[in-house]
Design an enzyme around this catalytic site. Sequence first.
Site, short mmCIF file in Angstrom:
data_model
loop_
_atom_site.label_atom_id
_atom_site.label_comp_id
_atom_site.label_asym_id
_atom_site.label_seq_id
_atom_site.Cartn_x
_atom_site.Cartn_y
_atom_site.Cartn_z
N GLU A 3 0.81 -1.23 0.00
CA GLU A 3 0.00 0.00 0.00
C GLU A 3 0.84 1.28 0.00
OE1 GLU A 3 -4.00 -1.47 2.28
OE2 GLU A 3 -2.32 -0.96 3.55
C1 TNX Z 1 -4.40 -4.09 4.61
S1 TNX Z 1 -2.58 -6.28 4.36
C2 TNX Z 1 -3.16 -3.77 5.12
C3 TNX Z 1 -3.06 -3.33 6.51
C4 TNX Z 1 -4.38 -3.21 7.18
C5 TNX Z 1 -5.24 -4.38 6.79
C6 TNX Z 1 -6.56 -4.43 7.49
C7 TNX Z 1 -1.61 -5.25 4.18
C8 TNX Z 1 -0.35 -5.74 3.69
N1 TNX Z 1 -1.99 -4.00 4.47
O1 TNX Z 1 -2.38 -2.09 6.56
O2 TNX Z 1 -4.17 -3.21 8.56
O3 TNX Z 1 -5.46 -4.32 5.41
O4 TNX Z 1 -7.21 -5.64 7.20
#
Ligand code: TNX
Length: 533
Positions: free
Chosen positions: A339
Amino acid sequence: MRRHHGTTPRTARVLGSLLLIAAAGGLTLGAAPAARAAAPVPLDRIVPAPVSVTPGGTPYRVTRATGIHVDGPAEVHRIGTYLAGLLRPATGYPLPVTDHGDGGILLRLTQGDYGAEGYRLHSGADGVTLTARTPAGLFHAVQTLRQLLPAAVERTTVQRGPWQIAAGTLQDRPRYAYRGAMLDVARHFFTVPQVKRYIDQLALYKINELHLHLSDDQGWRIAVDSWPRLASYGGAGEVGGGRGGHYTKADYREIVRYAASRYLEVVPEIDMPGHTNAALASYAKLNCDGVAPPRYTGTQVGFSSLCVSKKATYDFADDVIRELAALTPGRYVHLGGDEAHSTAHADYVRFMDRVQPLVARYGKTVIGWHQLTGAHPAKGALAQYWGVDGTGAAEKAQVAAAARNGTHLILSPADRVYLDMKYTARTGPGTKWAGLVEVHRSYDWNPGTYLAGVPASAVRGVEAPLWSETVKTSAGIEYLAFPRLAGAAELGWSPAARHDWSAYRKRLAAQGPRWDALGIHYYRSPQVPWPAR
Ligand code: TNX
């Protein structure tokens, strides 16, 4: 361990034997004749399902006269002592651990075709023998032995027996070498005792990797001597505005030591270049504009980025990775990399090209979330896949191509094993961006064939992450993890041929009384035929 309170010894005893009846035969509570209580747990009634069982013979009965005999180095003695520690409170028996003797419970190491973590358990009238090639195998055998005893054995006060172990032979070894659970200690901070409690719960299901998500926008949780404000300032907060916290190096070593005593490897994650607001808030010079943002207590993602063009960023990365690697006996450092919506793609690639070699420089192997496959994964790096059924074909194809090129995968599909997804619209904590994930959906997939175009040999295993935006207590962790964690553990351990929801739900139901005895706060999914309480 926190146990049930407010139960008198007598009601606890009665409850214990009722639970035993329920666990042994699935009979209606209260209606069973006392004699039926003696039926031991069948050898194949465990989670994760074992590779094979051959029942037969007279069950072994643990009594006041039982000894635990160990045949092997000091580490085997230590496992024997751990087993005695598990069994003494509820049985009330002395269970001496000795390096000699016959009968009773024998733990022995031998050469043989057991694999790195496999074992054999043989039970008959004269005793129970646990055999493995490695201490890890013996430790897993102890977890099996534990599940073969009545659930009441998990209680901390003396319970009524009998303490029988079904007769026969059980052979077992894991399908995958990597069987993980992740705990997000960044969104909410969890103390060392809380982490240890979770480690004990993971060990019961033969999980062998503990991934700690040590930094995120909301908090930096590990002391770094060369950048002290990361922990002292960046750690002093969490989602919702609580005080947060961080692990000193001594705390962290204690977690690593405790995990190792339960045969788990700790995988530390410092998420970069996104998910870094806590670091950016702690040091102005990490920001491209030289201005530190305020600390963050919300739950948005994707808004922060390290400054990819600055030298300070790579000094920071080098120092953090060096100090973390020095604290880590395990093989991996997880760099996150998910992300990074506030980092231009070219910058992301450039950043990963510069930072991955630091992990190798300090003797470790890179793990990254699967977005790393969009850059240039280092040789030997593992990518952790967290997509969902609806993830786009191009993204899946990118991951599959990387897997064919040698970037092996850890599978954490979010709509299956993200433990922070709500079970149903009505269950309490959790989020639902990946959907609602009930126990059946969480269990019913095959890691070996899950991603098209990925060779089965490129799958290293399964990990169940627990993001902590919505939980801040052990009870909260447990409600999300149980029962789904047990299913993820079975997907990682048991052969594909043993995968069977209708059999699994019954084996899982038998874990309920054990969780009650351990004080584990779990979700009583209507999909599972739990014995009545
Ligand atoms: C996605 S999974 C994220 C996290 C959040 C999560 C909540 C991932 C690699 N990044 O930053 O906490 O979703 O489900």
